[in-house]
Write a protein that holds these residues in place. Structure first.
Motif, PDB file in Angstrom:
ATOM      1  N   ALA A  38      89.504  15.881  83.497  1.00 51.48           N
ATOM      2  CA  ALA A  38      88.697  16.473  84.575  1.00 51.48           C
ATOM      3  C   ALA A  38      87.447  17.170  84.051  1.00 51.48           C
ATOM      4  O   ALA A  38      86.850  17.981  84.762  1.00 51.48           O
ATOM      5  N   ARG A  39      87.021  16.842  82.838  1.00 45.65           N
ATOM      6  CA  ARG A  39      85.877  17.555  82.257  1.00 45.65           C
ATOM      7  C   ARG A  39      84.580  17.355  83.035  1.00 45.65           C
ATOM      8  O   ARG A  39      83.710  18.228  83.037  1.00 45.65           O
ATOM      9  N   GLU A  40      84.415  16.217  83.690  1.00 46.29           N
ATOM     10  CA  GLU A  40      83.180  15.955  84.428  1.00 46.29           C
ATOM     11  C   GLU A  40      83.318  16.189  85.938  1.00 46.29           C
ATOM     12  O   GLU A  40      82.380  15.954  86.689  1.00 46.29           O
ATOM     13  N   TYR A  41      84.497  16.670  86.350  1.00 45.69           N
ATOM     14  CA  TYR A  41      84.725  16.770  87.787  1.00 45.69           C
ATOM     15  C   TYR A  41      83.818  17.792  88.467  1.00 45.69           C
ATOM     16  O   TYR A  41      83.201  17.510  89.505  1.00 45.69           O
ATOM     17  N   ALA A  42      83.702  18.968  87.902  1.00 41.99           N
ATOM     18  CA  ALA A  42      82.892  20.012  88.533  1.00 41.99           C
ATOM     19  C   ALA A  42      81.417  19.622  88.581  1.00 41.99           C
ATOM     20  O   ALA A  42      80.707  19.945  89.544  1.00 41.99           O
ATOM     21  N   ARG A  43      80.943  18.901  87.563  1.00 41.01           N
ATOM     22  CA  ARG A  43      79.511  18.565  87.475  1.00 41.01           C
ATOM     23  C   ARG A  43      79.180  17.248  88.169  1.00 41.01           C
ATOM     24  O   ARG A  43      78.147  17.141  88.845  1.00 41.01           O
ATOM     25  N   LYS A  44      80.051  16.262  88.053  1.00 42.66           N
ATOM     26  CA  LYS A  44      79.731  14.930  88.565  1.00 42.66           C
ATOM     27  C   LYS A  44      80.693  14.424  89.634  1.00 42.66           C
ATOM     28  O   LYS A  44      80.435  13.385  90.245  1.00 42.66           O
ATOM     29  N   GLY A  45      81.784  15.108  89.856  1.00 41.53           N
ATOM     30  CA  GLY A  45      82.679  14.729  90.938  1.00 41.53           C
ATOM     31  C   GLY A  45      83.610  13.583  90.628  1.00 41.53           C
ATOM     32  O   GLY A  45      84.147  12.967  91.554  1.00 41.53           O
ATOM     33  N   TRP A  46      83.828  13.279  89.362  1.00 36.78           N
ATOM     34  CA  TRP A  46      84.784  12.214  89.054  1.00 36.78           C
ATOM     35  C   TRP A  46      85.829  12.669  88.036  1.00 36.78           C
ATOM     36  O   TRP A  46      85.636  13.622  87.288  1.00 36.78           O
ATOM     37  N   LEU A  47      86.942  11.942  88.045  1.00 35.36           N
ATOM     38  CA  LEU A  47      88.035  12.151  87.099  1.00 35.36           C
ATOM     39  C   LEU A  47      88.278  10.850  86.353  1.00 35.36           C
ATOM     40  O   LEU A  47      88.037   9.768  86.891  1.00 35.36           O
ATOM     41  N   ASP A  48      88.765  10.951  85.141  1.00 35.04           N
ATOM     42  CA  ASP A  48      89.168   9.773  84.379  1.00 35.04           C
ATOM     43  C   ASP A  48      90.684   9.809  84.205  1.00 35.04           C
ATOM     44  O   ASP A  48      91.232  10.764  83.633  1.00 35.04           O
ATOM     45  N   LEU A  49      91.348   8.780  84.716  1.00 37.47           N
ATOM     46  CA  LEU A  49      92.784   8.652  84.551  1.00 37.47           C
ATOM     47  C   LEU A  49      93.042   7.940  83.225  1.00 37.47           C
ATOM     48  O   LEU A  49      92.687   6.778  83.054  1.00 37.47           O
ATOM     49  N   GLN A  50      93.633   8.682  82.274  1.00 35.61           N
ATOM     50  CA  GLN A  50      93.931   8.117  80.961  1.00 35.61           C
ATOM     51  C   GLN A  50      95.239   7.343  81.045  1.00 35.61           C
ATOM     52  O   GLN A  50      96.245   7.845  81.534  1.00 35.61           O
ATOM     53  N   CYS A  51      95.179   6.099  80.548  1.00 32.37           N
ATOM     54  CA  CYS A  51      96.332   5.203  80.663  1.00 32.37           C
ATOM     55  C   CYS A  51      96.772   4.729  79.281  1.00 32.37           C
ATOM     56  O   CYS A  51      96.114   4.990  78.271  1.00 32.37           O
TER      57      CYS A  51
END
Length: 244
Positions: free
Chosen positions: A187-200
């Protein structure tokens, strides 16, 4: 549990707005290149051709797209009229002696006797608009239409896209991520860019973008609840601690 989501209205509306602007400007350039500029040149050319017998009585003249400066200059004294017509097509106006070709930005006036060009009365290109102006407007119009078609295809694809979270896992972008392959949420970019990366598993990362996914909060909440991940979403007001 099944959560199915399409795209957001914000994303859809932005694409539609982009498509509308492309079509608007494409139509504008096409109108200038195919209608307005040739009409302006026709009016300009008639100023030089008013002395041609009979032309003033013909308000219905239409420009000939083949009448370009480089082609008009290929007509030479002595050339048979049939060859002129093969080169330029039918004249914009003729009275049996005077043959006038008016194109989108140029015109030619030839005197014909006994089936051959006896004299080149005048061959000239307009400067406003010039042939390059006409050509550039038509090219830009065509390019904008091509881009608009690409945007239209993209819009259809976006409108048809679906993200589904169910008992099999997450279906997104034509692939399925099984529950067992989900390892963490970045969630490092969530506050700034509004996206999450789901690590698989296998170092694969699947992006979850709040701009693209209409039911983003529900899908992320469902993943966090099932996998026990800490939720990066702000708590709803009903869930906020008392007195906060």
């Amino acid at each position: 549990m099944t959560i199915e989501s399409g795209t957001t209205s914000d994303r859809r509306n932005r694409i539609i707005m982009s498509l509308g602007l492309l079509l608007l400007f494409g139509g504008w350039f096409a109108y200038d290149g195919f209608v307005a500029y040739p009409a302006k040149n026709l009016k300009w050319a008639r100023q030089f051709l008013n002395s041609v017998p009979g032309i003033a009585a013909r308000p219905d003249l239409r420009t000939n797209p083949q009448a370009r400066l480089e082609i008009l200059r290929q007509v030479t004294p002595g050339m048979p009229l049939d060859d002129v017509k093969r080169l330029l097509g039918e004249p914009t106006f003729e009275n049996g002696t005077d043959y006038c070709y008016i194109g989108p930005a140029s015109f030619g006036w030839y005197l014909v006797r006994e089936g051959k060009v006896a004299e080149i009365k005048r061959v000239e290109q307009n400067s406003e608009p010039s042939e390059s102006d006409v050509r550039n407007n038509r090219f830009i119009a065509g390019a904008l239409v091509v881009v608009a078609l690409g945007v239209l295809v993209h819009l259809v694809r976006v409108l048809k896209s679906r993200i589904v979270l169910d008992d099999t896992g997450l279906r997104i972008g034509g692939k399925t991520v099984a529950w067992g392959d989900m390892q963490a949420l970045d969630a490092r970019e969530y506050a700034r860019k509004g996206w999450l990366d789901l690590q698989c598993a296998g170092s694969e990362r699947v992006r979850l973008d709040s701009y693209e996914i209409d039911r983003f909060d529900e899908i992320v909440g469902g993943i966090c609840a099932r996998k026990g991940f800490a939720s990066p979403l702000a708590p709803a007001e009903d869930d906020a601690p008392a007195g906060s």
